[in-house]
Design an enzyme around this catalytic site. Structure first.
Site, PDB file in Angstrom:
ATOM      1  N   GLU A  68       0.827  -1.200   0.000  1.00  0.00           N
ATOM      2  CA  GLU A  68       0.000   0.000   0.000  1.00  0.00           C
ATOM      3  C   GLU A  68       0.861   1.250   0.000  1.00  0.00           C
ATOM      4  OE1 GLU A  68      -4.027  -1.270   2.522  1.00  0.00           O
ATOM      5  OE2 GLU A  68      -2.559   0.081   3.392  1.00  0.00           O
ATOM      6  N   CYS A  69       0.683   2.095  -0.981  1.00  0.00           N
ATOM      7  CA  CYS A  69       1.246   3.442  -0.987  1.00  0.00           C
ATOM      8  C   CYS A  69       2.748   3.420  -0.687  1.00  0.00           C
ATOM      9  CB  CYS A  69       0.485   4.329  -0.010  1.00  0.00           C
ATOM     10  SG  CYS A  69       0.671   6.109  -0.288  1.00  0.00           S
ATOM     11  N   GLY A  70       3.176   3.839   0.488  1.00  0.00           N
ATOM     12  CA  GLY A  70       4.598   3.844   0.809  1.00  0.00           C
ATOM     13  C   GLY A  70       5.223   2.468   0.726  1.00  0.00           C
TER      14      GLY A  70
ATOM     15  N   SER B 236      -0.729  -0.682  -4.820  1.00  0.00           N
ATOM     16  CA  SER B 236      -1.549   0.466  -5.171  1.00  0.00           C
ATOM     17  C   SER B 236      -1.326   1.580  -4.161  1.00  0.00           C
ATOM     18  CB  SER B 236      -3.036   0.078  -5.181  1.00  0.00           C
ATOM     19  OG  SER B 236      -3.856   1.196  -5.480  1.00  0.00           O
TER      20      SER B 236
END
Length: 473
Positions: A327-329, A418
């Protein structure tokens, strides 16, 4: 039976008024007096809850009528009421901002609103502002108002005198003092674990609040704000889709954006959850699946780049075809490189093709839903970076607001990645399938199977210029 519990929703006219400081001060003050305090945060947020958890000594869950769903909100509050003396809910942005807003949550559940107003640059207008907050939405449960960043006793008296009848009670004022400020950076408040004096800061806030009429109100009088919070009529129990499976979760200052409720959902699905620290170069524990949550990899890029043991263990995990949800980071750490705000490129772990670039301004923010074969996962997105990826997205999320834009979901070997931060309890079966092996089935996540074998992402190096031709999100 439902148990009544004293509950307040702390709101404000806008962000930056001092909601987190006042909520944390209230929690710390009552916790020091021996009461059990449970704090919640309206809307998606990872940083404010860290301060609220430190102040109260208990985990902080998020409450959002859209992301959680009303049944989940009611269930969490009902459980908290059973075991606590005081429930505090910090609002999000301004009282009436968002769809749904903090005001809607307060009204739907009957929770009184305590308004916090930064009055540092006003006098009579304070009364007009409070009057608007009080009456803009008819029938809003109301507990009163507390002024923040006030210059002194005379200023506080002017503010109190500006209130109209029925817009109080007046619960006093907190002084303007830079020593009370909670430090911030580009995504919000600084994480508590990075500040050795974090608890001392909260104690100073609590000490200042102790001098107000609100803190001086005898505890029996607080019972006037008691609310009965019944649970939903029916509560679905997740099937144990993850029974017997171990999920490793990265958790440290670089990967700190973890909803406690997500961990609870994984455990309710039957998983054993274990943690490790990439910043400490700890190897990935022997696990069936890996979750790399969001956080601040951009602040620790050099340390992550040098984390050879962690990278090698994650590489072995991917080569074995074991699932990864990034996720993200967490996704940024898997990429080939990350270009920081100063223009310097730092090589990352190279387990997912593509590059990320930090931007000076916010790139995306807002609630999102992801339609999966097992239900609609809800959550949000919030990032300052952009990814350039040579892969075609396997799927996209759908923004809940008309001004939002979809977020890509990439499927590469056993990796799903994502910018989307998922609230697992919104669709537990879908959350479970993030951590179940899917092989190379193209129909599972709606995308094409990755080229090559299941570990195609390991050590991938795109041809020159490929990243600039990819999808940017």
């Amino acid at each position: 039976m439902s148990k009544a519990c004293v509950a307040l929703l702390i709101a404000a006219p806008a962000s930056g008024q001092g909601k987190t400081s006042v909520t944390a001060a209230l929690a710390r003050l009552h916790a020091r007096q021996g009461r059990r305090v449970r704090v919640f945060k309206c809307g998606p947020d990872f940083l404010d809850p860290q301060w609220l958890a430190l102040a109260s000594g208990q985990p902080v869950d998020n409450l959002d009528l859209w992301m959680n769903g009303e049944a989940d909100v009611r269930l969490r509050l009902a459980r908290a009421a059973e075991h606590n003396d005081l429930i505090l809910i910090e609002g999000v942005m301004g009282l009436f901002d968002g769809e749904p807003s903090a005001a809607e949550l307060a009204q739907r559940l009957g929770i009184p609103v305590l308004a916090v107003v930064d009055a540092g640059a006003m006098a009579g207008t304070f009364g007009a502002l409070v009057h608007g907050l009080r009456h803009y939405q008819p029938g809003l449960p109301w507990a009163g108002v507390l002024a923040n960043r006030v210059a002194g006793t005379g200023h506080a008296q002017m503010l109190q005198a500006a209130l109209r009848d029925g817009d109080g009670p007046w619960w006093g004022a907190l002084p303007r003092d830079e020593g009370f400020a909670l430090p911030q950076r580009h995504l919000g408040l600084t994480q508590t674990g990075e500040l050795p004096d974090a608890l001392a800061r909260l104690d100073r806030l609590a000490d200042a609040l102790a001098a107000t009429p609100l803190a001086g109100l005898p505890w029996p009088d607080w019972q006037g704000w008691a609310v009965t919070l019944p649970p939903p009529a029916q509560t679905a129990v997740p099937r144990p889709h993850l029974a017997g499976r171990c999920i490793a979760v990265a958790r440290d200052a670089a990967f700190g954006f973890i909803y406690p409720a997500n961990v609870e959902t994984l455990q309710a699905l039957g998983a054993e959850v274990v943690f490790f620290s990439p910043l400490a170069d700890e190897p990935l524990p022997d696990a069936d699946a890996l979750w790399l949550p969001g956080g601040y990899p951009e602040l620790h890029a050099d340390t992550l780049a040098a984390a050879g043991r962690t990278r090698a263990s994650v590489q072995r995990h991917v080569q074995a075809g074991r699932p990864v949800w990034a996720e993200c980071g967490g996704m940024l750490a898997l990429l080939e490189g990350l270009t920081l705000a100063d223009g310097r490129r730092v090589p990352m772990w190279g387990l997912l093709p593509g590059e990320a670039v930090m931007r000076a301004r916010l790139v995306a923010l807002g609630p999102h839903a992801w339609a999966t074969p097992w239900g609609e996962l809800r959550g949000h997105t919030f990032h300052y970076s952009e990814v350039q990826m040579p892969l075609a997205p396997a799927s996209h999320t759908t923004p809940a607001r008309s001004h939002g834009r979809p977020e890509a979901v990439w499927h590469h070997g056993p990796v799903l990645a994502s910018y989307f931060h998922a609230w697992f309890a919104s669709a537990p079966e879908a959350a479970a399938h993030l951590f179940l092996p899917q092989g190379r089935r193209a129909d599972v996540w709606g995308g094409l199977p990755p080229a090559g074998d299941a570990a195609a992402g390991v050590g991938f190096r795109s041809p020159a210029g490929a990243a600039s031709q990819g999808v940017t999100t």
